[in-house]
Write a protein that holds these residues in place. Structure first.
Motif, PDB file in Angstrom:
ATOM      1  N   SER A  86       0.831  -1.204   0.000  1.00  0.00           N
ATOM      2  CA  SER A  86       0.000   0.000   0.000  1.00  0.00           C
ATOM      3  C   SER A  86       0.868   1.258   0.000  1.00  0.00           C
ATOM      4  CB  SER A  86      -0.922  -0.015   1.222  1.00  0.00           C
ATOM      5  OG  SER A  86      -1.642   1.180   1.315  1.00  0.00           O
ATOM      6  N   PHE A  87       1.910   1.264   0.818  1.00  0.00           N
ATOM      7  CA  PHE A  87       2.835   2.401   0.892  1.00  0.00           C
ATOM      8  C   PHE A  87       3.532   2.627  -0.448  1.00  0.00           C
ATOM      9  CE2 PHE A  87       7.275   3.737   1.472  1.00  0.00           C
ATOM     10  CZ  PHE A  87       7.084   4.998   2.014  1.00  0.00           C
ATOM     11  N   ILE A  88       4.055   1.557  -1.029  1.00  0.00           N
ATOM     12  CA  ILE A  88       4.765   1.677  -2.308  1.00  0.00           C
ATOM     13  C   ILE A  88       3.816   2.191  -3.394  1.00  0.00           C
ATOM     14  CG2 ILE A  88       5.949   0.387  -4.143  1.00  0.00           C
ATOM     15  CD1 ILE A  88       7.088  -1.415  -1.868  1.00  0.00           C
ATOM     16  N   GLN A  89       2.594   1.700  -3.402  1.00  0.00           N
ATOM     17  CA  GLN A  89       1.615   2.153  -4.388  1.00  0.00           C
ATOM     18  C   GLN A  89       1.267   3.629  -4.185  1.00  0.00           C
ATOM     19  OE1 GLN A  89       0.510   0.405  -7.107  1.00  0.00           O
ATOM     20  NE2 GLN A  89      -0.287   2.398  -7.655  1.00  0.00           N
ATOM     21  N   LYS A  90       1.011   4.001  -2.944  1.00  0.00           N
ATOM     22  CA  LYS A  90       0.571   5.368  -2.636  1.00  0.00           C
ATOM     23  C   LYS A  90       1.680   6.393  -2.867  1.00  0.00           C
ATOM     24  CE  LYS A  90      -0.559   5.688   1.591  1.00  0.00           C
ATOM     25  NZ  LYS A  90      -1.058   5.751   2.940  1.00  0.00           N
ATOM     26  N   VAL A  91       2.878   6.102  -2.413  1.00  0.00           N
ATOM     27  CA  VAL A  91       3.957   7.080  -2.438  1.00  0.00           C
ATOM     28  C   VAL A  91       4.791   7.008  -3.709  1.00  0.00           C
ATOM     29  CG1 VAL A  91       6.032   7.884  -1.218  1.00  0.00           C
ATOM     30  CG2 VAL A  91       4.040   7.113   0.085  1.00  0.00           C
ATOM     31  N   TYR A  92       5.016   5.806  -4.226  1.00  0.00           N
ATOM     32  CA  TYR A  92       5.911   5.623  -5.375  1.00  0.00           C
ATOM     33  C   TYR A  92       5.199   5.088  -6.613  1.00  0.00           C
ATOM     34  CZ  TYR A  92       9.601   6.378  -1.974  1.00  0.00           C
ATOM     35  OH  TYR A  92      10.404   6.925  -1.002  1.00  0.00           O
ATOM     36  N   ASP A  93       3.893   5.225  -6.663  1.00  0.00           N
ATOM     37  CA  ASP A  93       3.096   4.733  -7.794  1.00  0.00           C
ATOM     38  C   ASP A  93       3.407   3.275  -8.136  1.00  0.00           C
ATOM     39  OD1 ASP A  93       1.723   7.160  -8.143  1.00  0.00           O
ATOM     40  OD2 ASP A  93       3.377   7.974  -9.340  1.00  0.00           O
ATOM     41  N   GLY A  94       3.680   2.494  -7.115  1.00  0.00           N
ATOM     42  CA  GLY A  94       3.922   1.065  -7.287  1.00  0.00           C
ATOM     43  C   GLY A  94       5.327   0.689  -7.704  1.00  0.00           C
ATOM     44  N   SER A  95       6.236   1.659  -7.789  1.00  0.00           N
ATOM     45  CA  SER A  95       7.595   1.379  -8.263  1.00  0.00           C
ATOM     46  C   SER A  95       8.539   1.066  -7.101  1.00  0.00           C
ATOM     47  CB  SER A  95       8.137   2.576  -9.043  1.00  0.00           C
ATOM     48  OG  SER A  95       9.503   2.375  -9.344  1.00  0.00           O
ATOM     49  N   ILE A  96       8.897  -0.206  -6.982  1.00  0.00           N
ATOM     50  CA  ILE A  96       9.878  -0.601  -5.966  1.00  0.00           C
ATOM     51  C   ILE A  96      11.235   0.016  -6.302  1.00  0.00           C
ATOM     52  CG2 ILE A  96      11.132  -2.568  -4.993  1.00  0.00           C
ATOM     53  CD1 ILE A  96       8.534  -4.191  -5.350  1.00  0.00           C
ATOM     54  N   HIS A  97      11.558   0.073  -7.595  1.00  0.00           N
ATOM     55  CA  HIS A  97      12.818   0.666  -8.044  1.00  0.00           C
ATOM     56  C   HIS A  97      12.945   2.101  -7.535  1.00  0.00           C
ATOM     57  CE1 HIS A  97      15.121   3.180 -10.881  1.00  0.00           C
ATOM     58  NE2 HIS A  97      16.006   2.210 -10.739  1.00  0.00           N
ATOM     59  N   LEU A  98      11.904   2.891  -7.733  1.00  0.00           N
ATOM     60  CA  LEU A  98      11.929   4.288  -7.295  1.00  0.00           C
ATOM     61  C   LEU A  98      12.112   4.392  -5.783  1.00  0.00           C
ATOM     62  CD1 LEU A  98      10.029   6.049  -9.810  1.00  0.00           C
ATOM     63  CD2 LEU A  98      10.264   7.394  -7.762  1.00  0.00           C
ATOM     64  N   MET A  99      11.408   3.544  -5.039  1.00  0.00           N
ATOM     65  CA  MET A  99      11.518   3.555  -3.585  1.00  0.00           C
ATOM     66  C   MET A  99      12.941   3.222  -3.142  1.00  0.00           C
ATOM     67  SD  MET A  99       9.843   1.192  -0.648  1.00  0.00           S
ATOM     68  CE  MET A  99      11.043  -0.078  -1.007  1.00  0.00           C
ATOM     69  N   LEU A 100      13.487   2.130  -3.671  1.00  0.00           N
ATOM     70  CA  LEU A 100      14.834   1.722  -3.288  1.00  0.00           C
ATOM     71  C   LEU A 100      15.876   2.767  -3.693  1.00  0.00           C
ATOM     72  CD1 LEU A 100      14.783  -2.087  -4.092  1.00  0.00           C
ATOM     73  CD2 LEU A 100      14.898  -1.013  -1.840  1.00  0.00           C
TER      74      LEU A 100
END
Length: 126
Positions: free
Chosen positions: A85-99
């Motif tokens: 939910s966090f990755i979707q909400k904050v990073y539009d579902g992009s794990i790459h962007l989050m990392l």
């Protein structure tokens, strides 16, 4: 335990963590455990516990003189649901962007880098 759609508040997470750590617990024990970290009134903690029962996250054993509460959802499932939910909400579902954001902006120890490399290598070899 059932798979969870863990839509719970930050305050409810605190109560759930207590019960994931040790269950079943009476409401008195829940209040004691939560109060050791938070300056909340017993009424607030009882309200949170009742809300979690209504939402289906906690069960209640009413066969004893003092009701005992226990989790109906798995901690790991809730953590994964909350992470997605966090990755979707904050990073539009992009794990790459989050990392990439965390690697660029946060101080990461050598040990943490090695652990990340180990996890990525393990994932890559599947």
């Amino acid at each position: 335990m059932k798979k969870a759609d863990c839509k719970i508040s930050d305050a409810e997470w605190i109560v759930m963590k207590v019960l994931w750590e040790e269950a079943p617990l009476t409401s008195t024990k829940i209040v004691e455990a939560v109060s050791s970290n938070k300056n909340w009134s017993p009424k607030t903690i009882h309200s949170l516990t009742s809300r979690l029962v209504k939402k289906g996250f906690l069960g209640v054993n009413k066969e004893k003189p003092l009701y005992e509460y226990y989790p109906l959802v798995d901690k790991r499932d809730c953590i994964l649901d909350e992470t997605r939910s966090f990755i979707q909400k904050v990073y539009d579902g992009s794990i790459h962007l989050m990392l990439a954001n965390f690697i660029k902006e946060e101080k990461i120890s050598e040990k943490e880098i090695e652990e990340l490399e180990r996890l990525l290598n393990k994932k890559n070899n599947k």
